[in-house]
Scaffold this motif. Structure first.
Motif, PDB file in Angstrom:
ATOM      1  N   GLN A 116       0.829  -1.195   0.000  1.00  0.00           N
ATOM      2  CA  GLN A 116       0.000   0.000   0.000  1.00  0.00           C
ATOM      3  C   GLN A 116       0.868   1.251   0.000  1.00  0.00           C
ATOM      4  OE1 GLN A 116      -1.252   1.400   3.607  1.00  0.00           O
ATOM      5  NE2 GLN A 116      -2.980   2.617   2.902  1.00  0.00           N
ATOM      6  N   LEU A 117       1.922   1.258   0.800  1.00  0.00           N
ATOM      7  CA  LEU A 117       2.799   2.418   0.876  1.00  0.00           C
ATOM      8  C   LEU A 117       3.523   2.652  -0.447  1.00  0.00           C
ATOM      9  CD1 LEU A 117       4.315   1.845   4.443  1.00  0.00           C
ATOM     10  CD2 LEU A 117       2.556   3.498   3.790  1.00  0.00           C
ATOM     11  N   VAL A 118       3.951   1.569  -1.080  1.00  0.00           N
ATOM     12  CA  VAL A 118       4.633   1.686  -2.369  1.00  0.00           C
ATOM     13  C   VAL A 118       3.695   2.257  -3.425  1.00  0.00           C
ATOM     14  CG1 VAL A 118       5.589   0.337  -4.277  1.00  0.00           C
ATOM     15  CG2 VAL A 118       6.380  -0.084  -1.948  1.00  0.00           C
ATOM     16  N   ALA A 119       2.456   1.762  -3.462  1.00  0.00           N
ATOM     17  CA  ALA A 119       1.480   2.248  -4.449  1.00  0.00           C
ATOM     18  C   ALA A 119       1.161   3.723  -4.212  1.00  0.00           C
ATOM     19  CB  ALA A 119       0.208   1.410  -4.373  1.00  0.00           C
ATOM     20  N   GLU A 125       6.018  12.834   4.865  1.00  0.00           N
ATOM     21  CA  GLU A 125       4.765  13.167   5.552  1.00  0.00           C
ATOM     22  C   GLU A 125       3.584  13.121   4.586  1.00  0.00           C
ATOM     23  OE1 GLU A 125       2.928  16.581   8.548  1.00  0.00           O
ATOM     24  OE2 GLU A 125       4.903  16.833   7.646  1.00  0.00           O
ATOM     25  N   ASP A 126       3.803  13.620   3.358  1.00  0.00           N
ATOM     26  CA  ASP A 126       2.753  13.556   2.333  1.00  0.00           C
ATOM     27  C   ASP A 126       2.334  12.103   2.092  1.00  0.00           C
ATOM     28  OD1 ASP A 126       2.845  16.302   1.947  1.00  0.00           O
ATOM     29  OD2 ASP A 126       4.304  16.152   0.309  1.00  0.00           O
ATOM     30  N   ILE A 127       3.321  11.247   1.959  1.00  0.00           N
ATOM     31  CA  ILE A 127       3.050   9.827   1.670  1.00  0.00           C
ATOM     32  C   ILE A 127       2.312   9.178   2.832  1.00  0.00           C
ATOM     33  CG2 ILE A 127       4.118   7.591   1.200  1.00  0.00           C
ATOM     34  CD1 ILE A 127       6.424   9.184  -0.161  1.00  0.00           C
ATOM     35  N   LYS A 171       3.950   8.821  10.296  1.00  0.00           N
ATOM     36  CA  LYS A 171       5.303   8.839   9.732  1.00  0.00           C
ATOM     37  C   LYS A 171       6.202   7.774  10.356  1.00  0.00           C
ATOM     38  CE  LYS A 171       7.122  12.958   9.693  1.00  0.00           C
ATOM     39  NZ  LYS A 171       8.106  14.049   9.383  1.00  0.00           N
ATOM     40  N   PRO A 172       6.138   7.554  11.669  1.00  0.00           N
ATOM     41  CA  PRO A 172       6.967   6.489  12.245  1.00  0.00           C
ATOM     42  C   PRO A 172       6.688   5.115  11.617  1.00  0.00           C
ATOM     43  CG  PRO A 172       6.185   7.924  13.981  1.00  0.00           C
ATOM     44  CD  PRO A 172       5.486   8.367  12.730  1.00  0.00           C
ATOM     45  N   HIS A 228       9.098   0.845   7.461  1.00  0.00           N
ATOM     46  CA  HIS A 228       9.206   0.114   6.200  1.00  0.00           C
ATOM     47  C   HIS A 228      10.316   0.651   5.298  1.00  0.00           C
ATOM     48  CE1 HIS A 228       5.539  -2.409   6.484  1.00  0.00           C
ATOM     49  NE2 HIS A 228       5.086  -1.413   7.242  1.00  0.00           N
ATOM     50  N   PHE A 229      10.541   1.974   5.346  1.00  0.00           N
ATOM     51  CA  PHE A 229      11.535   2.601   4.471  1.00  0.00           C
ATOM     52  C   PHE A 229      12.342   3.601   5.283  1.00  0.00           C
ATOM     53  CE2 PHE A 229       7.831   1.506   1.904  1.00  0.00           C
ATOM     54  CZ  PHE A 229       8.406   0.673   0.955  1.00  0.00           C
ATOM     55  N   THR A 230      13.646   3.463   5.245  1.00  0.00           N
ATOM     56  CA  THR A 230      14.494   4.300   6.091  1.00  0.00           C
ATOM     57  C   THR A 230      14.566   5.747   5.616  1.00  0.00           C
ATOM     58  OG1 THR A 230      16.439   3.622   4.780  1.00  0.00           O
ATOM     59  CG2 THR A 230      15.921   2.338   6.770  1.00  0.00           C
ATOM     60  N   SER A 231      14.237   5.994   4.333  1.00  0.00           N
ATOM     61  CA  SER A 231      14.319   7.346   3.807  1.00  0.00           C
ATOM     62  C   SER A 231      13.483   7.456   2.542  1.00  0.00           C
ATOM     63  CB  SER A 231      15.773   7.720   3.481  1.00  0.00           C
ATOM     64  OG  SER A 231      16.259   6.897   2.419  1.00  0.00           O
TER      65      SER A 231
END
Length: 218
Positions: free
Chosen positions: A30-33, A50-52, A60-61, A66-69
């Motif tokens: 879901q985050l990738v999409a 933050e937008d994502i 955000k945490p 899932h993704f460090t940056s």
């Protein structure tokens, strides 16, 4: 004296991020999409973590679990999209019976993929390309891999420089034509659909239309 709980209850609730409970794999997908859509619409620089997170309905945490940056997230998207593109082209080439059919099948597969995955095209070839050197190199590696594949489909009797030149020309036509279609669709399609919602399905070429377009170009 008013109690603490009563005071807290009297305060207007602040903004809260609500999220469906998903498994780790589903949440990552879901985050990738969501990130792909935002990067495609706004560009890399204008999109924040933050937008994502807000668009995905998570904190955000949780996103950073899932993704460090933002760079790591964008790189994963590039690898995912490029892998799908290369797999699609390989499959198209395997079905071909000769060099010309490889080009036709490759065009058809490329256009069909972009028509159905517009955000993927914008991510790789959009106008808001990232100015980060590492990300720029990752995107260029995708283009080089596609170039190598197209060159390999050229007739073997041609000189190496001639094969490379033709490969560049074919990729340039495909990317330029697709960029024109994507930009025109976004500019004209939205206004047209606002007046004629029933035209939405007609605005997307059918597989037969895509195949015919690829044959005409090649």
């Amino acid at each position: 004296m008013t109690g603490v709980a009563e005071i807290a209850a009297s305060k207007p609730p602040g903004p809260r991020v609500r999220s469906r409970r998903l498994g780790a794999t589903q949440r990552r997908e879901q985050l990738v999409a969501t990130a792909q859509r935002l990067f495609a619409e706004r560009g890399y620089r204008a999109t924040t973590m933050e937008d994502i997170a807000n668009a995905a309905g998570v904190t955000k945490p949780l996103l950073y679990q899932h993704f460090t940056s933002k760079r790591a997230l964008y790189l994963e998207l590039v690898h995912q999209v490029s892998g799908e593109l290369l797999d699609t082209l390989r499959t198209a080439h395997k079905r071909a019976r000769g060099p010309r059919e490889k080009v036709e099948n490759g065009f058809g597969a490329y256009f069909e993929l972009i028509v159905t995955h517009e955000n993927a095209f914008r991510l790789l070839f959009g106008r808001h390309a990232p100015d980060d050197p590492e990300l720029f190199v990752a995107v260029r590696q995708v283009e080089t891999a596609v170039l190598d594949m197209v060159e390999a489909s050229m007739p073997t009797e041609l000189a190496p420089d001639h094969r490379r030149l033709l490969a560049y020309a074919i990729i340039g036509m495909a990317e330029g034509g697709t960029r024109f279609w994507v930009e025109r669709t976004r500019r004209d399609g939205v206004a047209g659909l606002a007046d004629n919602p029933s035209d939405e399905e007609e605005s997307v070429p059918s597989p037969d239309d895509v195949h015919l377009m690829s044959k005409r170009i090649s």
